[in-house]
Design a protein around this motif. Structure first.
Motif, PDB file in Angstrom:
ATOM      1  N   VAL A  82      57.103  14.586  55.011  1.00  0.00           N
ATOM      2  CA  VAL A  82      56.060  15.286  55.757  1.00  0.00           C
ATOM      3  C   VAL A  82      56.092  16.762  55.368  1.00  0.00           C
ATOM      4  CG1 VAL A  82      56.086  13.711  57.708  1.00  0.00           C
ATOM      5  CG2 VAL A  82      57.556  15.702  57.727  1.00  0.00           C
ATOM      6  N   SER A  83      54.984  17.435  55.572  1.00  0.00           N
ATOM      7  CA  SER A  83      54.912  18.869  55.299  1.00  0.00           C
ATOM      8  C   SER A  83      55.327  19.651  56.531  1.00  0.00           C
ATOM      9  CB  SER A  83      53.496  19.265  54.882  1.00  0.00           C
ATOM     10  OG  SER A  83      53.133  18.628  53.680  1.00  0.00           O
ATOM     11  N   GLU A  84      55.877  20.824  56.289  1.00  0.00           N
ATOM     12  CA  GLU A  84      56.296  21.684  57.394  1.00  0.00           C
ATOM     13  C   GLU A  84      55.137  21.915  58.347  1.00  0.00           C
ATOM     14  OE1 GLU A  84      57.993  25.383  56.035  1.00  0.00           O
ATOM     15  OE2 GLU A  84      59.595  25.195  57.502  1.00  0.00           O
ATOM     16  N   SER A  85      55.450  21.906  59.634  1.00  0.00           N
ATOM     17  CA  SER A  85      54.546  22.098  60.767  1.00  0.00           C
ATOM     18  C   SER A  85      53.726  20.850  61.102  1.00  0.00           C
ATOM     19  CB  SER A  85      53.607  23.293  60.568  1.00  0.00           C
ATOM     20  OG  SER A  85      52.553  22.980  59.682  1.00  0.00           O
ATOM     21  N   GLU A  86      53.875  19.789  60.308  1.00  0.00           N
ATOM     22  CA  GLU A  86      53.217  18.526  60.673  1.00  0.00           C
ATOM     23  C   GLU A  86      54.038  17.810  61.740  1.00  0.00           C
ATOM     24  OE1 GLU A  86      50.754  17.152  56.675  1.00  0.00           O
ATOM     25  OE2 GLU A  86      52.607  16.115  57.218  1.00  0.00           O
ATOM     26  N   SER A  87      53.383  16.826  62.363  1.00  0.00           N
ATOM     27  CA  SER A  87      54.086  16.039  63.377  1.00  0.00           C
ATOM     28  C   SER A  87      54.840  14.885  62.708  1.00  0.00           C
ATOM     29  CB  SER A  87      53.095  15.487  64.404  1.00  0.00           C
ATOM     30  OG  SER A  87      52.192  14.592  63.761  1.00  0.00           O
ATOM     31  N   GLY A  96      63.685  20.154  69.821  1.00  0.00           N
ATOM     32  CA  GLY A  96      62.269  19.882  69.615  1.00  0.00           C
ATOM     33  C   GLY A  96      61.947  18.421  69.397  1.00  0.00           C
ATOM     34  N   PHE A  97      62.976  17.585  69.227  1.00  0.00           N
ATOM     35  CA  PHE A  97      62.786  16.145  69.095  1.00  0.00           C
ATOM     36  C   PHE A  97      62.816  15.506  70.483  1.00  0.00           C
ATOM     37  CE2 PHE A  97      63.119  15.394  64.558  1.00  0.00           C
ATOM     38  CZ  PHE A  97      63.772  16.517  64.095  1.00  0.00           C
ATOM     39  N   SER A 117      56.176  19.430  65.532  1.00  0.00           N
ATOM     40  CA  SER A 117      56.025  20.308  64.373  1.00  0.00           C
ATOM     41  C   SER A 117      57.381  20.435  63.676  1.00  0.00           C
ATOM     42  CB  SER A 117      55.525  21.687  64.827  1.00  0.00           C
ATOM     43  OG  SER A 117      55.458  22.577  63.736  1.00  0.00           O
ATOM     44  N   VAL A 118      57.509  19.785  62.528  1.00  0.00           N
ATOM     45  CA  VAL A 118      58.813  19.765  61.853  1.00  0.00           C
ATOM     46  C   VAL A 118      59.010  21.024  61.014  1.00  0.00           C
ATOM     47  CG1 VAL A 118      58.947  17.258  61.789  1.00  0.00           C
ATOM     48  CG2 VAL A 118      57.920  18.492  59.860  1.00  0.00           C
ATOM     49  N   GLN A 119      60.290  21.310  60.765  1.00  0.00           N
ATOM     50  CA  GLN A 119      60.661  22.445  59.915  1.00  0.00           C
ATOM     51  C   GLN A 119      61.442  21.913  58.728  1.00  0.00           C
ATOM     52  OE1 GLN A 119      62.987  24.452  62.896  1.00  0.00           O
ATOM     53  NE2 GLN A 119      61.277  25.773  63.485  1.00  0.00           N
TER      54      GLN A 119
END
Lengths: 112, 114
Positions: free
Chosen positions: B13-18, B63-64, B81-83
């Motif tokens: 996944v891309s950064e800031s995606e869920s 955040g999880f 929102s992943v980092q």
């Protein structure tokens, strides 16, 4: 402070050679100790557990053995490695049923 | 038997995606299983990310979050929102049985692209 130390971090060994992996727990009295193993692409599964010094229960038969010579030490070993022993080995401790596990950093083993 | 099935990785996944990593379980020998998410960052050991011991409850950490759903026997891991620093292998698990054994899924590698 780090309470669990595993060694070595990684090993490359020949088929048929012996193996010894170590795990030491610091600062915890009479912990339950566990060995877990994950083959590449496989499931992390428990191999052995020990509730007290000198007593080890085997959960999965993999031609490996484990010993607990001291309250704070857990050793995993075999006299003859197989290719299928390759994988990632984790040691863990807990203070009893329903208490959380604390895992070591693991040992990555490649048997060639 | 007691087992866990989770999303097969790698998940990119891309950064800031869920993010959602699915986990379903089967607990035949454990009447009231605890459910866990563990994480292994590169070069480190397994760490407990979150744990829920009661059906219907939600656990959260860093955040999880994950909700213990007994009806669907699921414990999916989500983050809004992943980092990039979330890149790791995530393991769903259940237990303990009478031997204090924890049963793990195969792990899901998460790769977060900057």
């Amino acid at each position: 402070a780090q309470t669990i130390h595993q060694w070595p971090v990684a090993e490359i060994k020949a088929v048929g050679s012996p193996l010894s992996l170590g795990c030491t727990i610091k600062g915890k009295s009479s912990p339950n100790l566990y060995w877990y193993w994950q083959a590449t692409g496989g499931t992390l599964q428990q191999l052995f557990y020990s509730i007290t010094v000198g007593q080890v229960e085997s959960v999965v038969q993999l031609n490996l053995s484990a010993s607990r010579p001291k309250d704070d030490q857990f050793i995993l070993s075999t006299e003859k490695l197989l290719l299928s022993h390759s994988g990632f080995y984790l040691c863990a401790w807990s203070l009893g049923i329903n208490s959380d596990y604390t895992f070591g950093s693991g040992t990555r083993l490649l048997v060639i | 038997g007691d087992s866990v099935t989770q999303t097969e990785g790698p998940v990119t996944v891309s950064e800031s995606e869920s993010l959602i990593i699915n986990c379903t379980y089967s607990a035949t020998s454990i009447a009231y299983p605890n459910l866990f998410w563990y994480v292994r960052y590169p070069g480190e050991g397994l760490q407990l990310l979150l744990k829920v011991i009661t059906a219907g409850q939600k656990g959260s950490s860093r955040g999880f979050e994950a909700t213990y759903n007994k009806e669907t026997t699921s414990f999916h891991l989500q983050k809004a929102s992943v980092q990039e620093s979330d890149s790791a292998v995530y393991y769903c698990a259940l237990g303990p049985d009478s031997n204090n054994r924890i049963f793990f899924g195969d792990g899901t590698q998460l790769v977060v692209k900057p």
